[in-house]
Design a protein around this motif. Sequence first.
Motif, short mmCIF file in Angstrom:
data_model
loop_
_atom_site.label_atom_id
_atom_site.label_comp_id
_atom_site.label_asym_id
_atom_site.label_seq_id
_atom_site.Cartn_x
_atom_site.Cartn_y
_atom_site.Cartn_z
N ALA A 20 0.82 -1.21 0.00
CA ALA A 20 0.00 0.00 0.00
C ALA A 20 0.85 1.26 0.00
O ALA A 20 0.45 2.29 -0.55
N LYS A 21 2.05 1.21 0.59
CA LYS A 21 2.88 2.41 0.66
C LYS A 21 3.46 2.78 -0.71
O LYS A 21 3.84 3.93 -0.93
N ASN A 46 1.77 2.82 -3.59
CA ASN A 46 0.74 3.69 -4.19
C ASN A 46 -0.60 3.21 -3.63
O ASN A 46 -1.18 2.24 -4.11
N ALA A 47 -1.06 3.89 -2.59
CA ALA A 47 -2.22 3.41 -1.85
C ALA A 47 -3.46 3.26 -2.73
O ALA A 47 -4.19 2.27 -2.62
N TRP A 54 -3.01 0.34 -5.25
CA TRP A 54 -2.98 -0.92 -4.50
C TRP A 54 -4.39 -1.33 -4.07
O TRP A 54 -4.76 -2.50 -4.18
N ALA A 55 -5.19 -0.37 -3.58
CA ALA A 55 -6.55 -0.66 -3.14
C ALA A 55 -7.40 -1.16 -4.31
O ALA A 55 -8.16 -2.13 -4.18
#
Length: 281
Positions: free
Chosen positions: A40-41, A43-44, A47-48
């Motif tokens: 997630a760090k 590219n949040a 990634w979501a």
Amino acid sequence: MSSILTNNGAMVALQTLQSVNQNLTDTQNAISTGKEIETAKDNAAVWAISKTMESDIASFEAIEDGLAMGDATVAVASAGAEQIVEKLVEIKELIVSAQAENVDHDKIQTDIDSKVDQIESIISAAQFNGANLLTSTIDGTATEMGVLASLDRVGAGGTVTSTDITISAQGFDSSLDLAADLTSISDTDSAASALAEIETFLQTAISGAAALGAASARIDDQAMFVASLVDSMTLGVSTMTDTNMEESSARLSALQTQQELAVQSLGIANEAPQALLQLFN
């Protein structure tokens, strides 16, 4: 102003080297793992989205398995129904032949009884994993079989609803009870009655076979669509999260060069305070 306590040039050169090293590490990790967006760090938002799509992909892969199971169940029933239609046609041919006076009606009835027994055997045997679509109840209780066909999501992270393909039990065990409802042939009069009855039975069987055939075709079409959908979604996730190897290779070479230059710049900056000694010679 020059100072022996603070080396501004070295500080700038060190920050540059640290930034290059971080970028170099990120690029090496992306190349080694094959993932540009792995956590997630990285590219949040992306990634979501990718995780939501991956969960949907897993669900659709499970749907593919369910469709295959449903298709097999319907295929068995459809094959049985078509075989029953053929046997009913044969029975009709025998009944037609019994319309004449100079035939052995008892032998014709014996042949009919044999085919009736065969129809009953087909109805009871046309099951797949305990589900029989030719009887009145599919598994002893249910009169319909639902096959999960799709999961529909409204909006990113929105509510998911399921869509089923429903196949009804044909009830041939009651609607095609020839042993009880078909007139036994003993003469031309009984043969005439049997002819009208067999036509009704035949149309019932044809309608049931057609319904099962249509259901099988729909399941096949849905299975092809789901397979194509899974491929497209997998490609979409790959595009968002996988490493572009050509681009990363070029970036790695550039960063390695930048690292060498940054090291040289830091070395030059560290030597600058020593030059101040010449002012006191």
